[in-house]
Design an enzyme around this catalytic site. Sequence first.
Site, PDB file in Angstrom:
ATOM      1  N   SER A 140      32.754  44.548  38.513  1.00 13.62           N
ATOM      2  CA  SER A 140      33.982  44.030  37.916  1.00 13.62           C
ATOM      3  C   SER A 140      34.160  44.626  36.530  1.00 13.62           C
ATOM      4  O   SER A 140      33.169  44.900  35.834  1.00 13.62           O
ATOM      5  CB  SER A 140      33.934  42.505  37.812  1.00 13.62           C
ATOM      6  OG  SER A 140      35.016  42.005  37.037  1.00 13.62           O
ATOM      7  N   TYR A 153      29.117  35.394  34.703  1.00 13.77           N
ATOM      8  CA  TYR A 153      29.724  36.278  35.698  1.00 13.77           C
ATOM      9  C   TYR A 153      29.738  37.716  35.188  1.00 13.77           C
ATOM     10  O   TYR A 153      29.332  38.652  35.885  1.00 13.77           O
ATOM     11  CB  TYR A 153      31.142  35.809  36.009  1.00 13.77           C
ATOM     12  CG  TYR A 153      31.889  36.708  36.964  1.00 13.77           C
ATOM     13  CD1 TYR A 153      31.693  36.598  38.338  1.00 13.77           C
ATOM     14  CD2 TYR A 153      32.796  37.663  36.496  1.00 13.77           C
ATOM     15  CE1 TYR A 153      32.376  37.420  39.223  1.00 13.77           C
ATOM     16  CE2 TYR A 153      33.472  38.489  37.377  1.00 13.77           C
ATOM     17  CZ  TYR A 153      33.263  38.360  38.736  1.00 13.77           C
ATOM     18  OH  TYR A 153      33.925  39.182  39.617  1.00 13.77           O
TER      19      TYR A 153
END
Length: 260
Positions: A140, A153
Amino acid sequence: MSKLPKVLITGASTGIGATYAHRFAHRGHDLVLVARNKLRLDAVAATLRNDTGVAVEVLQADLTDLDDLASVEALLRDHHSIGVLINNAGGNLPGSFVDQKTHDVAQLVALNATAVARLASAIAPRLAKAGEGSIVNISSVVGIAPEFGMTVYGATKAFVTFLSQGLSLELAPKGVYVQAVLPAATRTEIWEHSGIDVNSLTSVMEVEELVDAALVGFDRREPVTIPPLPDVTQWDGYQAARLAILPNTRQEHAAKRYRQ
């Protein structure tokens, strides 16, 4: 491999994983689909078998469960027909770091980082020995953006990107392709798990467009693919700046600004 390699996809019951399954099935690859939700997996598999005629196996597994993880590792280690791993399964937590429970943080790290590394570790030696195959790790852009505030995350995704780049350096000379895919905001269920209404966001990419772009990068054998990035020279500059730092870190003494 005399025929198209079988593709194992984690998190394949919905979103990015299910879309990868659709795209690889239409390319003629047999599949192994892995996820926790058996009903959804079966539905995806049935549709793909009917639409494409490829063979689709289903394995229900929670990759934070060590026994389940070991069963997927065994498939990757022992089944020589599997030549492509799509390491897609992942998640997020709602709230900020101080609001998240320690157990939940540990589970997120287990899913987003530990499972990714273990599955890659299970298949990489066999692919290297064969001199062919691919590992795709879904990372990501959050992994390069602590400013986004998704601390755990983002940390796990930074790990995934680094792991992918390191594996690429090790495995590319042996004929194995490793790709890190760095999506930005994409319309998947991860937003619901994050406690965020995706419809409240702007500039959200549809999952089909994300995967199609990632597959262009896959076909081009890019080590890092960032589908929403318009100007690739920005990434090239980021990499060049990082590499320029490295020689200056090889010093016998602390930098002058730290010496009194």
